[in-house]
Scaffold this motif. Structure first.
Motif, mmCIF file in Angstrom:
data_model
loop_
_atom_site.group_PDB
_atom_site.id
_atom_site.type_symbol
_atom_site.label_atom_id
_atom_site.label_comp_id
_atom_site.label_asym_id
_atom_site.label_seq_id
_atom_site.Cartn_x
_atom_site.Cartn_y
_atom_site.Cartn_z
ATOM 1 N N LEU A 12 -29.680 40.203 49.505
ATOM 2 C CA LEU A 12 -29.054 39.680 48.288
ATOM 3 C C LEU A 12 -27.692 40.316 48.049
ATOM 4 N N GLN A 13 -27.593 41.613 48.312
ATOM 5 C CA GLN A 13 -26.305 42.294 48.158
ATOM 6 C C GLN A 13 -25.284 41.741 49.148
ATOM 7 N N SER A 14 -25.736 41.480 50.366
ATOM 8 C CA SER A 14 -24.825 40.920 51.365
ATOM 9 C C SER A 14 -24.369 39.530 50.954
ATOM 10 N N PHE A 15 -25.296 38.731 50.401
ATOM 11 C CA PHE A 15 -24.934 37.392 49.948
ATOM 12 C C PHE A 15 -23.890 37.455 48.841
ATOM 13 N N GLN A 16 -24.084 38.403 47.916
ATOM 14 C CA GLN A 16 -23.121 38.548 46.819
ATOM 15 C C GLN A 16 -21.739 38.883 47.358
ATOM 16 N N ILE B 153 -25.638 33.991 33.251
ATOM 17 C CA ILE B 153 -25.643 32.575 32.874
ATOM 18 C C ILE B 153 -25.957 32.427 31.390
ATOM 19 N N ALA B 154 -26.880 33.243 30.883
ATOM 20 C CA ALA B 154 -27.215 33.202 29.465
ATOM 21 C C ALA B 154 -26.019 33.570 28.603
ATOM 22 N N GLN B 155 -25.175 34.485 29.101
ATOM 23 C CA GLN B 155 -24.016 34.944 28.328
ATOM 24 C C GLN B 155 -22.809 34.041 28.494
ATOM 25 N N TYR B 156 -22.570 33.547 29.715
ATOM 26 C CA TYR B 156 -21.336 32.811 29.997
ATOM 27 C C TYR B 156 -21.561 31.334 30.324
ATOM 28 N N GLY B 157 -22.835 30.882 30.369
ATOM 29 C CA GLY B 157 -23.092 29.521 30.811
ATOM 30 C C GLY B 157 -23.011 29.456 32.325
ATOM 31 N N ILE B 158 -22.650 28.282 32.846
ATOM 32 C CA ILE B 158 -22.578 28.118 34.290
ATOM 33 C C ILE B 158 -21.561 29.046 34.917
ATOM 34 N N ALA B 159 -20.561 29.458 34.117
ATOM 35 C CA ALA B 159 -19.555 30.415 34.622
ATOM 36 C C ALA B 159 -20.182 31.770 34.923
ATOM 37 N N GLY B 160 -21.425 31.972 34.494
ATOM 38 C CA GLY B 160 -22.095 33.229 34.767
ATOM 39 C C GLY B 160 -22.299 33.494 36.241
ATOM 40 N N ILE B 161 -22.362 32.441 37.056
ATOM 41 C CA ILE B 161 -22.483 32.621 38.507
ATOM 42 C C ILE B 161 -21.234 33.321 39.040
ATOM 43 N N THR B 162 -20.071 32.842 38.596
ATOM 44 C CA THR B 162 -18.818 33.485 38.994
ATOM 45 C C THR B 162 -18.760 34.912 38.487
ATOM 46 N N GLN B 163 -19.233 35.133 37.256
ATOM 47 C CA GLN B 163 -19.228 36.475 36.684
ATOM 48 C C GLN B 163 -20.073 37.426 37.528
ATOM 49 N N THR B 164 -21.193 36.937 38.056
ATOM 50 C CA THR B 164 -22.039 37.781 38.885
ATOM 51 C C THR B 164 -21.327 38.184 40.164
ATOM 52 N N CYS C 62 -24.810 44.559 37.964
ATOM 53 C CA CYS C 62 -24.023 43.585 38.732
ATOM 54 C C CYS C 62 -24.772 43.023 39.939
ATOM 55 N N HIS C 63 -26.009 43.385 40.106
ATOM 56 C CA HIS C 63 -26.762 42.865 41.248
ATOM 57 C C HIS C 63 -26.984 41.370 41.090
ATOM 58 N N ILE C 64 -27.156 40.687 42.205
ATOM 59 C CA ILE C 64 -27.371 39.243 42.174
ATOM 60 C C ILE C 64 -28.593 38.886 41.329
ATOM 61 N N MET C 65 -29.513 39.832 41.168
ATOM 62 C CA MET C 65 -30.695 39.591 40.346
ATOM 63 C C MET C 65 -30.344 39.384 38.874
ATOM 64 N N HIS C 66 -29.135 39.837 38.471
ATOM 65 C CA HIS C 66 -28.729 39.705 37.079
ATOM 66 C C HIS C 66 -28.001 38.387 36.794
ATOM 67 N N VAL C 67 -28.008 37.476 37.742
ATOM 68 C CA VAL C 67 -27.288 36.217 37.562
ATOM 69 C C VAL C 67 -27.795 35.455 36.344
#
Length: 476
Positions: free
Chosen positions: A8-12, A257-268, A248-253
């Protein structure tokens, strides 16, 4: 399907780096078509936007009336925010948050956003080459202020994020004359195409009277890291080791998303990289909770709590309120932070010395600790020992707390899980002779002669303990 933490870290990381690696081969060696000279200062690619409560007002080089129109005050300090590489060609929201934080805490200053989107919204290697052009334009802007309204460059503070950190460094090296820009702050200066380069080809301590940098995403994959790992300043801060940041781990996506909406993916994806920005903003918004960092050889030594000293200026404050001190050599400082504002934590060092020989193989550590302080208590803290336990050895470790518990009154240790050693009970009875328990259930420590037990917790009192604070080091 199970996905490992490393995967997951590598994917991020790959989400961030894919665009970079795709274009390096096609763009390396090519020259940017953007150049600037003294003759075309009115047509600079960089837009200088003075931040005001009503919005922003653009100042044009060689148009003196725009200084009056925008109410630029040459007698006040200037802070210039320099953004980084742009994927979408839009100024990011953190820029306005930082500008607002600067003005709210220090109203008597000029805050300017250096908008170089025209040059930053390019393939990454092209944007890297354009950092020199933008740095030259910022240098020309400061020179023009000196010539027209006698603004001193020593009152200028450039805050550059990612590529913007190197832009700021180039501004400092391009500016004419013997005097330097007052201060440059690099917020996770970009790593790709800058790591390992000479000081003249990146941000360096020579670019201003004082240079500080915060490194938050230096985790390497495929030989690259988003943020530069090497020191580039007088003081280089490495929160949580600088490789990655809590929350900041991918697990926190889902949280993002709850905080930023769909932009939360980019935030992660950019969370750890941009954490440097929010740590700096935090230093402006929470003056009563300034984060302190400590000079240390590396994160491993820091995690043992070996560096929590402020003697001989061995510590410094992260962010805007840093103690500015020019050093002959870059100094690396470490600290722990929380996953959200306010980021400050309180650092505590503990030492445990196991008294007697241990029979058999070394045992994996499984301790918890509870602390009683003059202000409040902290219960069931995990003790982060990273090595197996053997006898007649001292172990030092670091614990961080979100709140200040004050001076320590009492410590409780609890041994969990595995069987403890029978052969040290004879020694332990000499420390707490009034205790009557089975020898197979306990073991002790000489630095703080408290009691460990598998199923319950006990503590020693003042009449039976050595000095409980002798091997306890509290740092804020």
């Amino acid at each position: 399907m199970h996905i490992s933490r490393n995967a997951l870290q590598s994917f991020q990381f790959l989400l961030i780096m894919t665009v970079v690696t795709n274009f390096i081969s096609e763009a390396l060696g090519s020259q940017s078509e953007h150049t600037t000279t003294k003759k075309d200062q009115q047509n600079l690619y960089t837009k200088f936007r003075l931040y005001t409560d009503e919005g922003n007002c653009q100042i044009f080089v060689n148009q003196l009336e725009t200084l009056d129109k925008c109410s630029f005050n040459a007698s006040l300090p200037l802070v210039m925010i320099v953004h980084g590489w742009s994927v979408d060609g839009i100024l990011e929201s953190w820029i306005w948050k930082m500008a607002a934080a600067l003005k709210s805490q220090h109203n008597q200053m000029n805050v300017i956003i250096a908008d170089w989107l025209t040059l930053a919204h390019q393939h990454y290697p092209i944007a890297v080459q354009n950092t020199r052009t933008t740095g030259q334009e910022i240098a020309q802007f400061l020179e023009w202020l000196e010539e027209t309204v006698q603004f001193s460059r020593s009152n200028a503070h450039l805050i550059g994020y990612s590529l913007g950190a190197h832009v700021s460094g180039f501004a400092g090296s391009f500016i004419n004359g013997t005097k330097k820009i007052g201060r440059i702050t690099g917020l996770d200066p970009a790593g790709p195409l800058f790591e390992g380069m000479s000081p003249t080809d990146r941000l360096s301590p020579d670019d201003a009277n004082f240079v500080d940098a915060i490194h938050t995403f230096t985790k390497q994959h495929m030989g690259l890291s988003v943020g530069i790992k090497q020191p580039v300043a007088h003081f280089d801060f490495y929160p949580n080791g600088g490789t990655f940041q809590p929350g900041c781990h991918i697990m926190h996506v889902y949280n993002h998303i709850a905080q930023y909406g769909i932009a939360g993916i980019t935030q992660t994806v950019k969370c750890a990289h941009e954490r440097s920005v929010h740590l700096f903003i935090d230093s402006l918004l929470h003056k009563d909770k300034q984060s302190t960092a400590y000079w240390c050889t590396d994160i491993n030594a820091f995690n043992k709590g070996l560096c929590l000293s402020c003697k001989k200026n061995r510590c410094n404050t992260l962010g805007y309120n840093i103690r500015q001190e020019r050093l002959p050599k870059s100094r690396r400082l470490f600290l722990k932070t929380r996953a959200h504002m306010p980021f400050k934590v309180y650092h505590y060092q503990f030492k445990i010395h196991i008294i007697n020989e241990i029979q058999g193989k070394p045992m994996a550590p499984a301790f918890t600790m509870s602390l009683a302080g003059t202000k409040k208590d902290a219960n069931n803290l995990h003790i982060p020992l990273v090595e197996s336990i053997t006898g007649n050895k001292t172990y030092s470790f670091l614990i961080t707390l979100d709140t200040d518990i004050g001076d320590l009154i009492m410590i409780k240790f609890k041994w969990e899980g595995a069987p403890v050693w029978a052969n040290i009970w004879d020694t332990f009875q000499t420390i707490i002779p009034w205790t009557k328990v089975k020898s197979s259930d306990y073991f002790g420590c000489s630095s703080f002669p408290c009691l460990f037990q598998k199923t319950e917790q006990k503590t020693c009192n003042d009449s039976h303990c050595f000095n409980p604070l002798r091997n306890f080091n509290r740092a804020v």
